[in-house]
Motif scaffolding. Structure first.
Motif, PDB file in Angstrom:
ATOM      1  N   UNK A  89       0.760  -1.141  -0.016  1.00 31.78           N
ATOM      2  CA  UNK A  89       0.030   0.142  -0.024  1.00 31.78           C
ATOM      3  C   UNK A  89       0.769   1.162  -0.069  1.00 31.78           C
ATOM      4  N   UNK A  90       2.230   1.338  -0.019  1.00 34.15           N
ATOM      5  CA  UNK A  90       3.089   2.368  -0.080  1.00 34.15           C
ATOM      6  C   UNK A  90       3.001   3.007  -1.427  1.00 34.15           C
ATOM      7  N   UNK A  91       3.211   4.400  -1.534  1.00 30.37           N
ATOM      8  CA  UNK A  91       2.969   5.169  -2.747  1.00 30.37           C
ATOM      9  C   UNK A  91       4.573   4.889  -3.095  1.00 30.37           C
ATOM     10  N   UNK A  92       4.683   5.087  -4.475  1.00 28.24           N
ATOM     11  CA  UNK A  92       6.077   5.238  -4.908  1.00 28.24           C
ATOM     12  C   UNK A  92       6.908   6.240  -4.249  1.00 28.24           C
ATOM     13  N   UNK A  93       6.639   7.300  -4.074  1.00 28.43           N
ATOM     14  CA  UNK A  93       7.386   8.131  -3.350  1.00 28.43           C
ATOM     15  C   UNK A  93       7.781   7.685  -1.871  1.00 28.43           C
ATOM     16  N   UNK A  94       7.399   6.980  -1.483  1.00 26.68           N
ATOM     17  CA  UNK A  94       7.390   6.276   0.069  1.00 26.68           C
ATOM     18  C   UNK A  94       8.476   5.023   0.149  1.00 26.68           C
ATOM     19  N   UNK A  95       9.162   5.015  -1.159  1.00 27.97           N
ATOM     20  CA  UNK A  95      10.218   3.868  -1.530  1.00 27.97           C
ATOM     21  C   UNK A  95      11.369   4.678  -1.891  1.00 27.97           C
ATOM     22  N   UNK A  96      12.625   4.192  -1.580  1.00 31.75           N
ATOM     23  CA  UNK A  96      13.889   4.624  -2.213  1.00 31.75           C
ATOM     24  C   UNK A  96      14.720   3.417  -2.461  1.00 31.75           C
ATOM     25  N   UNK A  97      15.101   3.307  -3.813  1.00 30.57           N
ATOM     26  CA  UNK A  97      16.092   2.168  -4.283  1.00 30.57           C
ATOM     27  C   UNK A  97      17.393   2.302  -3.608  1.00 30.57           C
ATOM     28  N   UNK A  98      17.764   1.017  -3.315  1.00 29.44           N
ATOM     29  CA  UNK A  98      19.159   0.949  -2.652  1.00 29.44           C
ATOM     30  C   UNK A  98      20.109   0.258  -3.723  1.00 29.44           C
TER      31      UNK A  98
ATOM     32  N   UNK B  36      21.123 -14.855  -9.022  1.00 33.81           N
ATOM     33  CA  UNK B  36      19.697 -14.654  -8.391  1.00 33.81           C
ATOM     34  C   UNK B  36      19.413 -13.441  -7.662  1.00 33.81           C
ATOM     35  N   UNK B  37      20.583 -13.271  -6.764  1.00 32.69           N
ATOM     36  CA  UNK B  37      20.293 -12.222  -5.893  1.00 32.69           C
ATOM     37  C   UNK B  37      20.398 -10.506  -6.871  1.00 32.69           C
ATOM     38  N   UNK B  38      21.248 -10.684  -7.792  1.00 31.48           N
ATOM     39  CA  UNK B  38      21.352  -9.522  -8.409  1.00 31.48           C
ATOM     40  C   UNK B  38      20.124  -9.053  -9.089  1.00 31.48           C
ATOM     41  N   UNK B  39      19.210 -10.068  -9.272  1.00 31.08           N
ATOM     42  CA  UNK B  39      17.847  -9.635 -10.054  1.00 31.08           C
ATOM     43  C   UNK B  39      16.927  -9.116  -8.837  1.00 31.08           C
ATOM     44  N   UNK B  40      17.248  -9.177  -7.435  1.00 30.23           N
ATOM     45  CA  UNK B  40      16.163  -8.887  -6.634  1.00 30.23           C
ATOM     46  C   UNK B  40      16.410  -7.317  -6.090  1.00 30.23           C
ATOM     47  N   UNK B  41      15.494  -6.393  -6.178  1.00 39.48           N
ATOM     48  CA  UNK B  41      15.694  -5.090  -5.866  1.00 39.48           C
ATOM     49  C   UNK B  41      15.542  -4.768  -4.522  1.00 39.48           C
ATOM     50  N   UNK B  42      16.250  -3.974  -3.627  1.00 42.28           N
ATOM     51  CA  UNK B  42      16.143  -3.707  -2.356  1.00 42.28           C
ATOM     52  C   UNK B  42      15.659  -2.264  -2.404  1.00 42.28           C
ATOM     53  N   UNK B  43      14.817  -1.874  -1.259  1.00 38.91           N
ATOM     54  CA  UNK B  43      14.189  -0.570  -1.168  1.00 38.91           C
ATOM     55  C   UNK B  43      14.329   0.029   0.263  1.00 38.91           C
ATOM     56  N   UNK B  44      14.525   1.084   0.359  1.00 38.59           N
ATOM     57  CA  UNK B  44      14.574   1.708   1.717  1.00 38.59           C
ATOM     58  C   UNK B  44      13.171   2.502   1.911  1.00 38.59           C
ATOM     59  N   UNK B  45      12.301   2.162   3.060  1.00 37.68           N
ATOM     60  CA  UNK B  45      11.033   2.660   3.241  1.00 37.68           C
ATOM     61  C   UNK B  45      11.209   4.161   3.631  1.00 37.68           C
TER      62      UNK B  45
END
Length: 333
Positions: free
Chosen positions: A110-119, A299-308
């Motif tokens: 339910x988070x909006x795009x602006x509430x997530x920053x890609x790491x 496998x892990x290179x394809x997984x995104x990480x996000x900072x809330x």
């Protein structure tokens, strides 16, 4: 929707409460010091009384504590209660109590795009299990599993949260320096968990152990903020090295969780530590260690990480979502 639903996010120090007056609409949010109340019942009663005792039938509590069964005893505050007893005492038809990381996990879709920053730049969003990792005072862990998809689409319609105490797994060193750090820490602790050093309270301990490994005089650091301040003042300091090592360790733990859960839906970082580190959070070290899993690096290179970067009400939003899921399940049972 039924009458207002009471939502509470209770930590060891503070509690945030609100009323969900319509789906996804939370009002009357208030922050209270837990020291002002003898227990959870008094806290909830005072909040409702101050708002004219609205006719609440359903309520949800997210609490920084393991939740298993009817009896809940907080580990970081001398509060305990019975879920069924509290439900009866306050006249609720249904009270749902969950670990706070379950609530945070339920908020993810339910988070909006602006509430997530890609790491880092690696990985693209995809549907699948999501893992939540929260370095704060401790190291919280949770997960979210897609259960069903909307008709004709790939986007999950239903999610199931998974509670976890994954922050207490044994710390696993990944290089010679970390092996030496672990040897130092074993002199003090019979079990060195991930949370022991990869958390806000763990950063000063990690700094102290690193001074011992480097053979340099220790400059006592009482808080993570002390270490960050020294790192900003001197790039070549043990404090600066400490934060880089911390970032790498966090990346290693995140990678382990991504493998354990098959988190193709991404890894999400919450908690207050990373914002406090600011530019001293070493994204490159984090991502490098995240992917350093031998044959499963690709496998892990394809997984995104996000900072809330969500607001303070994110746990309330997640608690509302979990309460709704439980009530919907009861209706269809």
């Amino acid at each position: 929707m039924d009458p207002p639903r009471l939502l509470a996010d209770i930590g060891g120090t503070r509690a945030r409460l609100g009323l969900e007056v319509a789906p996804g609409r939370i009002e009357a949010v208030a922050l209270h010091s837990c020291d002002d109340f003898p227990g959870v019942d008094a806290l909830l009663s005072a909040y409702l009384r101050d708002r004219g005792n609205p006719p609440v039938r359903h309520a949800a509590i997210a609490i920084a504590n393991p939740v298993a069964g009817d009896a809940v005893r907080m580990t970081n505050r001398d509060w305990s209660f019975s879920v069924s007893g509290l439900e009866r005492a306050l006249g609720f038809s249904r009270l749902v109590v969950m670990n706070d990381m379950v609530a945070m996990a339920m908020a993810l879709p339910r988070l909006a795009p602006e509430e997530l920053h890609k790491v880092g730049d690696a990985g693209e969003p995809c549907t699948g299990v999501k893992v939540l990792l929260g370095p704060g005072t401790g190291l919280g862990v949770g997960a979210l599993v897609p259960i069903s998809a909307a008709a004709g689409g790939d986007v999950p319609e239903t999610w199931m949260p998974v509670a976890s105490e994954g922050g207490h797994v044994s710390f696993a060193p990944a290089d010679e320096t970390e092996c030496r750090l672990l040897a130092v820490l074993w002199r003090r602790f019979s079990h060195v968990s991930a949370e022991r050093i990869v958390s806000g309270t763990g950063i000063p301990l990690l700094h102290s152990a690193l001074c011992a490994v480097n053979g340099v005089p220790e400059e006592p650091a009482a808080t993570a903020e002390d270490v960050v301040a020294r790192a900003r003042a001197d790039d070549g300091s043990t404090a600066a090295q400490c934060l880089s090592v911390f970032s790498a360790m966090l990346g290693g733990i995140a990678g382990n969780l991504a493998l354990a859960y098959g988190a193709r839906g991404g890894v999400y970082l919450s908690g207050g530590v990373i914002p406090r580190l600011g530019e001293r959070f070493d994204v490159a070290a984090f991502r490098r260690r995240f992917e350093a899993k031998g044959r499963f690096a690709a496998y892990l290179a394809a997984i995104p990480v996000w900072r809330m970067a969500a607001g303070d009400d994110v746990a309330l939003r997640g608690a509302a979502a979990e309460l709704d899921r439980v009530l919907q399940s009861a209706r269809t049972a």
